[in-house]
Design an enzyme around this catalytic site. Structure first.
Site, short mmCIF file in Angstrom:
data_model
loop_
_atom_site.label_atom_id
_atom_site.label_comp_id
_atom_site.label_asym_id
_atom_site.label_seq_id
_atom_site.Cartn_x
_atom_site.Cartn_y
_atom_site.Cartn_z
CE LYS A 280 -4.64 0.60 1.84
NZ LYS A 280 -5.56 0.27 2.94
CD GLU A 365 -19.55 -2.39 8.09
OE1 GLU A 365 -18.70 -1.57 7.68
OE2 GLU A 365 -19.75 -3.49 7.53
NE ARG A 393 -21.08 -3.06 5.04
CZ ARG A 393 -20.56 -3.70 3.98
NH1 ARG A 393 -20.83 -3.26 2.76
NH2 ARG A 393 -19.80 -4.75 4.13
#
Length: 628
Positions: A280, A365, A393
């Protein structure tokens, strides 16, 4: 420049091998400069430059379908499909989205913005391909972080049944590459895709199975032994055990290596996971060192990586962070839960001070909410900090696991309302609607930074489900002198006059103050009420307002459908008292999705800015006076 040769899909295929690393460098330089100027997702995009190039070299777009999980890492994909000019208006109102959009390009196969969806969508494409008899490749690209979402595993479970090719690229930017393990895995991966190996495995199994009595035992023993050996050497056994072929890991910055493994992947009859290792932020040292800071970056100085416009005023997340730290000191039963957004939700300090009471469950979630319900049932005081858009969600878990049991879980809902540049998938404009449908749920919204602090403290003491929604951005520091104690279900009267009553929720109180000043300068008398509670409604104050006012204006930063204003209108229509026929108008976001752009521009576009509100009020009040 090599990048100048890329003007439409598949132009990358015209480049020489020597030009490819040059293109990768130019793409990184382009992205760094554009995001430094406009903001955007930097670290994730720098990490997938070569991976994206390899995908575009190995496959044919738009015929083949590449689906990017979350989608914030699709900037290189956009460059390679001829959208270079769009980066000047990236994430600006009316400009190019920071996420894949089907309406933007036929090379964008699926609109994404939330996590862990790409395998399900890709599986849908693959099954549709078989049903329609078409011939194209389907590639779902999912990160190791997104793979923590339960939906990804549900999709993998179904993908294991596939009989035709479906490629899942696991972009892993969290683990280092081991040359020994990587080399062995590549060798075994290539071996498993050959026809000779598959025929041998099938032949041996069939032959042994025919031996009376002992045959099945021998097959079972071989399978156990084989699995044991694979567990030692192959990191993809979790996929193999599900019936999905695993290839890799491969260096995600080595284009020739990825092209070889993609060539092998298309030979697989069924689902195949290609494990790609990336770094990353690659190519920009500040992003490599601090990838979280450059996840969704504001404009920054390229030389240092520091923000171009440093924030000098506390935002609501900062206030929540401070309150959580203090609560952690005062009450050992307070625990914090988040879904891969510890820094974003302001829980970093709580994590540092009370690591044993901080739980980051990953991008999950649904699990976060039910986990919090379990903590609450066991006597702790869980505070779940999640962005508004992501909390939706977990609607079922809030309803079934928290509210049916009436458990004392606190929901700290960050980024409620318009959030701006990330667009439709991230605007937090539905939470008042979906939460207010749930019995046992209490909903609050603070008018300023002091009230947020008071509400969090109130919520922790409350013994039932409760939500506090607050916006992204600078915390309002006006109305400091109005700080009456929080009383359950009671709103706060800030200014008491007559004619027009402004009843505002949370972030809209600041706007209501400005609207009131304009109306006063025009000769109107206006009361100002801070709703505080969206659910339950303060019906007492509603009744009181009917006696001295002709027009009630509700104001909220939420869609109108199912929002605060609609609940007020319903109550006013059903109330017993018919003494007043006070008119009610709702100021809210239209029942539609709101695209990306600067928040102030968006507020004006949807009609919740002060000028638009004043215009509506003046027009409506004029109609009232005409009828009289």
């Amino acid at each position: 420049m090599v990048l100048e040769k890329i003007n439409k899909p598949n132009d990358i295929k015209k480049l020489t091998n020597a030009e490819l690393p040059v293109l990768a460098d130019e793409i990184r330089d382009f992205l760094i400069h554009k995001i430094a100027e406009n903001g955007g997702h930097l670290a994730s995009n720098l990490g997938v430059v070569e991976l994206t190039m390899a995908l575009h070299l190995a496959f044919e777009l738009p015929e083949d379908k590449i689906i990017w999980d979350v989608g914030h890492q699709s900037y290189t994909h956009k460059l390679l499909t001829g959208r270079k000019a769009g980066f000047d208006e990236l994430r600006k109102y009316g400009g190019m989205s920071g996420f894949p959009k089907r309406q933007e390009s036929e090379c964008d196969s699926f609109d994404t913005g939330h996590s862990s969806t790409s395998i399900s969508a890709g599986l849908g494409y693959a099954e549709a391909r078989e049903l329609t008899g078409e011939d194209y490749h389907v590639i779902s690209v999912i990160g190791d972080g997104a793979l923590t979402g339960g939906m990804a595993y549900e999709a993998l479970n179904n993908a294991s049944r596939m009989k035709s090719n479906f490629i899942i690229v696991l972009n892993d930017n969290n683990m280092s590459i081991s040359e020994n393990v990587g080399g062995l895995s590549r060798h075994l991966g290539n071996l498993r895709t050959t026809d000779a190996y598959k025929d041998l495995k099938t032949g041996v199994t069939n032959s042994l199975s025919k031996i009376p009595v002992y045959g099945e035992r021998m097959v079972s023993q071989i399978r156990r032994t084989k699995s044991g050996i694979k567990q030692l050497f192959i990191p993809g056994m979790i996929f193999e055990d599900m019936g999905i072929t695993y290839l890799g890991p491969v260096d995600g910055h080595d284009i020739p290596a990825m092209l070889r493994i993609f060539k092998e992947a298309v030979k697989v009859d069924g689902a195949v996971v290609v494990h790609v290792m990336t770094r990353k932020g690659k190519g920009y040292l500040p992003a490599e060192r601090h990838p979280a800071r450059f996840h969704g970056a504001q404009p920054f100085e390229i030389e240092t990586g520091l923000p171009a416009n440093p924030r000098t005023v506390a935002n609501y997340t900062d206030i929540f962070s401070t309150v959580m730290r203090k609560l952690g000191d005062r009450d050992e039963k307070v625990v914090a839960i988040t879904a891969a957004m510890g820094d974003g939700t302001g829980l970093k300090r709580f994590h540092n001070m009370f690591p044993e009471r901080f739980f980051d469950v990953g991008i999950a979630e649904e699990h976060a909410v039910t986990f919090a319900a379990g903590l609450a049932a066991a006597g702790l005081k869980p505070i779940v900090a999640i962005y508004s858009s992501f909390l939706q969600r977990a609607y079922d878990q809030i309803l079934h696991d928290v509210c049916i049991q009436d458990l004392p879980v606190v929901f700290a809902i960050d980024r409620a309302g318009l959030v701006g540049s990330d667009g439709e998938t991230h605007q937090g404009i539905f939470d008042l609607s979906y939460l207010s449908t749930i019995p046992n749920m209490t909903i609050m919204a603070p008018k300023n930074k002091w009230e947020l602090s008071d509400m969090v403290k109130f919520a922790v003491k409350y013994q039932h489900p409760i939500s506090i929604r607050y916006p992204r951005g600078e915390a309002y520091d006006g109305l400091k002198e109005f700080r009456a104690p929080i009383t359950f279900g009671k709103s706060e009267v800030i200014r008491q006059e007559s004619q027009i009553a402004l009843l505002a929720v949370g972030s809209m109180v600041k706007t209501a103050v400005e609207v009131r000043e304009i109306l006063k300068s025009m000769g109107y008398q206006c009361s100002l009420i801070n709703a505080r509670f969206v659910k339950p409604l303060d019906t007492k104050v509603l009744e009181e307002l009917t006696h001295e006012h002709e027009l009630l204006v509700t104001m909220e930063e939420n869609v109108i459908s199912g929002g605060f204003g609609e609940h007020v209108v319903r109550y006013m229509n059903e109330r017993d008292s018919k003494e007043s026929q006070m008119k009610v108008i709702n100021i809210a976001i239209p029942d539609e999705y709101v695209e990306h752009g600067n928040v102030e521009i968006l507020r004006k576009e949807v009609g919740i800015d002060k000028e638009s509100i004043v215009k509506k009020i003046v027009a409506e009040y004029a109609k009232i006076r005409e009828r009289l």
